[in-house]
Design a protein around this motif. Sequence first.
Motif, PDB file in Angstrom:
ATOM      1  N   LEU A  71      57.201 -16.577  -7.806  1.00  0.00           N
ATOM      2  CA  LEU A  71      56.307 -17.680  -8.078  1.00  0.00           C
ATOM      3  C   LEU A  71      55.201 -17.376  -9.044  1.00  0.00           C
ATOM      4  O   LEU A  71      54.559 -18.444  -9.751  1.00  0.00           O
ATOM      5  N   GLN A  72      54.769 -16.496  -8.814  1.00  0.00           N
ATOM      6  CA  GLN A  72      53.509 -15.877  -9.890  1.00  0.00           C
ATOM      7  C   GLN A  72      54.023 -15.882 -11.366  1.00  0.00           C
ATOM      8  O   GLN A  72      53.080 -15.941 -12.326  1.00  0.00           O
ATOM      9  N   ASP A  73      55.163 -15.534 -11.561  1.00  0.00           N
ATOM     10  CA  ASP A  73      55.824 -15.409 -13.022  1.00  0.00           C
ATOM     11  C   ASP A  73      56.246 -16.892 -13.360  1.00  0.00           C
ATOM     12  O   ASP A  73      56.896 -16.857 -14.872  1.00  0.00           O
ATOM     13  N   HIS A  74      56.551 -17.788 -12.691  1.00  0.00           N
ATOM     14  CA  HIS A  74      57.096 -18.937 -13.006  1.00  0.00           C
ATOM     15  C   HIS A  74      56.248 -20.227 -12.513  1.00  0.00           C
ATOM     16  O   HIS A  74      56.367 -20.648 -11.455  1.00  0.00           O
ATOM     17  N   HIS A  75      55.322 -20.595 -13.589  1.00  0.00           N
ATOM     18  CA  HIS A  75      54.336 -21.795 -13.059  1.00  0.00           C
ATOM     19  C   HIS A  75      55.002 -22.741 -12.714  1.00  0.00           C
ATOM     20  O   HIS A  75      54.389 -23.469 -11.743  1.00  0.00           O
ATOM     21  N   ASP A  76      55.713 -23.728 -13.449  1.00  0.00           N
ATOM     22  CA  ASP A  76      56.380 -24.900 -13.148  1.00  0.00           C
ATOM     23  C   ASP A  76      56.981 -24.753 -11.655  1.00  0.00           C
ATOM     24  O   ASP A  76      56.748 -25.696 -10.940  1.00  0.00           O
ATOM     25  N   LEU A  77      57.649 -23.732 -11.345  1.00  0.00           N
ATOM     26  CA  LEU A  77      58.272 -23.660 -10.160  1.00  0.00           C
ATOM     27  C   LEU A  77      57.456 -23.343  -8.927  1.00  0.00           C
ATOM     28  O   LEU A  77      57.580 -23.906  -7.921  1.00  0.00           O
ATOM     29  N   ALA A  78      56.267 -22.812  -9.330  1.00  0.00           N
ATOM     30  CA  ALA A  78      55.129 -22.483  -8.293  1.00  0.00           C
ATOM     31  C   ALA A  78      54.488 -23.932  -8.091  1.00  0.00           C
ATOM     32  O   ALA A  78      54.372 -24.362  -6.612  1.00  0.00           O
ATOM     33  N   VAL A  79      54.401 -24.656  -9.037  1.00  0.00           N
ATOM     34  CA  VAL A  79      53.673 -25.953  -8.841  1.00  0.00           C
ATOM     35  C   VAL A  79      54.604 -26.867  -7.959  1.00  0.00           C
ATOM     36  O   VAL A  79      54.234 -27.542  -6.916  1.00  0.00           O
ATOM     37  N   CYS A  80      55.866 -26.842  -8.136  1.00  0.00           N
ATOM     38  CA  CYS A  80      56.893 -27.633  -7.433  1.00  0.00           C
ATOM     39  C   CYS A  80      57.127 -27.131  -5.904  1.00  0.00           C
ATOM     40  O   CYS A  80      57.144 -28.076  -4.992  1.00  0.00           O
ATOM     41  N   TYR A  81      56.967 -25.982  -5.813  1.00  0.00           N
ATOM     42  CA  TYR A  81      57.007 -25.279  -4.381  1.00  0.00           C
ATOM     43  C   TYR A  81      55.785 -25.655  -3.678  1.00  0.00           C
ATOM     44  O   TYR A  81      55.777 -26.013  -2.625  1.00  0.00           O
ATOM     45  N   ALA A  82      54.466 -25.725  -4.289  1.00  0.00           N
ATOM     46  CA  ALA A  82      53.268 -26.055  -3.491  1.00  0.00           C
ATOM     47  C   ALA A  82      53.478 -27.695  -3.220  1.00  0.00           C
ATOM     48  O   ALA A  82      52.980 -27.911  -2.266  1.00  0.00           O
ATOM     49  N   MET A  83      54.150 -28.510  -4.073  1.00  0.00           N
ATOM     50  CA  MET A  83      54.270 -29.803  -3.709  1.00  0.00           C
ATOM     51  C   MET A  83      55.183 -29.897  -2.632  1.00  0.00           C
ATOM     52  O   MET A  83      54.838 -30.927  -1.803  1.00  0.00           O
ATOM     53  N   LYS A  84      56.314 -29.194  -2.635  1.00  0.00           N
ATOM     54  CA  LYS A  84      57.042 -29.363  -1.397  1.00  0.00           C
ATOM     55  C   LYS A  84      56.382 -28.760  -0.091  1.00  0.00           C
ATOM     56  O   LYS A  84      56.574 -29.534   0.961  1.00  0.00           O
ATOM     57  N   GLU A  85      55.722 -27.722  -0.047  1.00  0.00           N
ATOM     58  CA  GLU A  85      54.914 -27.395   1.198  1.00  0.00           C
ATOM     59  C   GLU A  85      53.809 -28.356   1.356  1.00  0.00           C
ATOM     60  O   GLU A  85      53.712 -28.833   2.696  1.00  0.00           O
ATOM     61  N   GLU A  86      53.004 -29.136   0.780  1.00  0.00           N
ATOM     62  CA  GLU A  86      52.244 -30.138   0.925  1.00  0.00           C
ATOM     63  C   GLU A  86      52.953 -31.136   1.448  1.00  0.00           C
ATOM     64  O   GLU A  86      52.643 -31.909   2.307  1.00  0.00           O
ATOM     65  N   MET A  87      54.334 -31.710   0.825  1.00  0.00           N
ATOM     66  CA  MET A  87      54.957 -32.719   1.460  1.00  0.00           C
ATOM     67  C   MET A  87      55.440 -32.351   3.049  1.00  0.00           C
ATOM     68  O   MET A  87      55.295 -33.207   3.893  1.00  0.00           O
ATOM     69  N   CYS A  88      55.722 -31.195   3.246  1.00  0.00           N
ATOM     70  CA  CYS A  88      56.032 -30.917   4.641  1.00  0.00           C
ATOM     71  C   CYS A  88      54.772 -30.787   5.477  1.00  0.00           C
ATOM     72  O   CYS A  88      55.127 -31.379   6.638  1.00  0.00           O
ATOM     73  N   ARG A  89      53.671 -30.428   5.006  1.00  0.00           N
ATOM     74  CA  ARG A  89      52.479 -30.620   5.767  1.00  0.00           C
ATOM     75  C   ARG A  89      52.089 -31.954   5.900  1.00  0.00           C
ATOM     76  O   ARG A  89      51.719 -32.396   7.078  1.00  0.00           O
ATOM     77  N   LEU A  90      52.320 -32.824   5.152  1.00  0.00           N
ATOM     78  CA  LEU A  90      51.876 -34.188   5.323  1.00  0.00           C
ATOM     79  C   LEU A  90      52.737 -35.134   6.450  1.00  0.00           C
ATOM     80  O   LEU A  90      52.425 -35.814   6.954  1.00  0.00           O
ATOM     81  N   TYR A  91      54.220 -34.410   6.579  1.00  0.00           N
ATOM     82  CA  TYR A  91      54.598 -35.069   7.825  1.00  0.00           C
ATOM     83  C   TYR A  91      54.396 -34.718   8.973  1.00  0.00           C
ATOM     84  O   TYR A  91      54.667 -35.465  10.032  1.00  0.00           O
ATOM     85  N   GLU A  92      53.508 -33.752   8.865  1.00  0.00           N
ATOM     86  CA  GLU A  92      52.789 -33.085  10.371  1.00  0.00           C
ATOM     87  C   GLU A  92      51.664 -33.971  10.780  1.00  0.00           C
ATOM     88  O   GLU A  92      51.101 -33.876  11.794  1.00  0.00           O
ATOM     89  N   VAL A  93      51.019 -34.547   9.611  1.00  0.00           N
ATOM     90  CA  VAL A  93      49.496 -35.392   9.604  1.00  0.00           C
ATOM     91  C   VAL A  93      49.836 -36.630  10.873  1.00  0.00           C
ATOM     92  O   VAL A  93      50.731 -37.070  10.507  1.00  0.00           O
TER      93      VAL A  93
END
Length: 157
Positions: A123-145
């Motif tokens: 993810l350090q070397d692939h910015h677009d993939l890192a952004v999408c991964y962060a979005m996935k993690e945030e979506m998972c977190r939001l389902y727990e709110v």
Amino acid sequence: FEDMTSDSLSAVIAVAMDMNASYNKLVTKHLPKAQIVYDRFHMQSQFGRDVLGVIRLDEARRHKAKEKEILADISDDTDKETLKQEAKAEKQEYSQLKKLRWSLLINSDKLSDSKTEQLHSILQDHHDLAVCYAMKEEMCRLYEVTDYQQAVTGWTK
């Protein structure tokens, strides 16, 4: 819907479903007052397939194309060994990205330490993939709110 009376239909306040456009049209037509709620499984599945999957494969193809380009540039008057090493590095990046699918999709807390380290390295070397991964993690977190206002704010952002 045909077997239900208009009273029972009007009593429906919400419908949970996947994001299939046909379902959406059907519910909107027969239950115009009902809120549509997209379920977690289908949201995460579609994001993983249509966003993370597409970006991961685009990045992998880019490395494959770069490898071919480097190999095509090798001639008698070039530093063959250096170019071969560069091509090999591109091939390794390609392979790592191709194997990364499940590490991207699985909940991060279920990854082993070595898989987590490998994922973060890529993810350090692939910015677009890192952004999408962060979005996935945030979506998972939001389902727990559980707080309504926090959930609205999070989903809006």
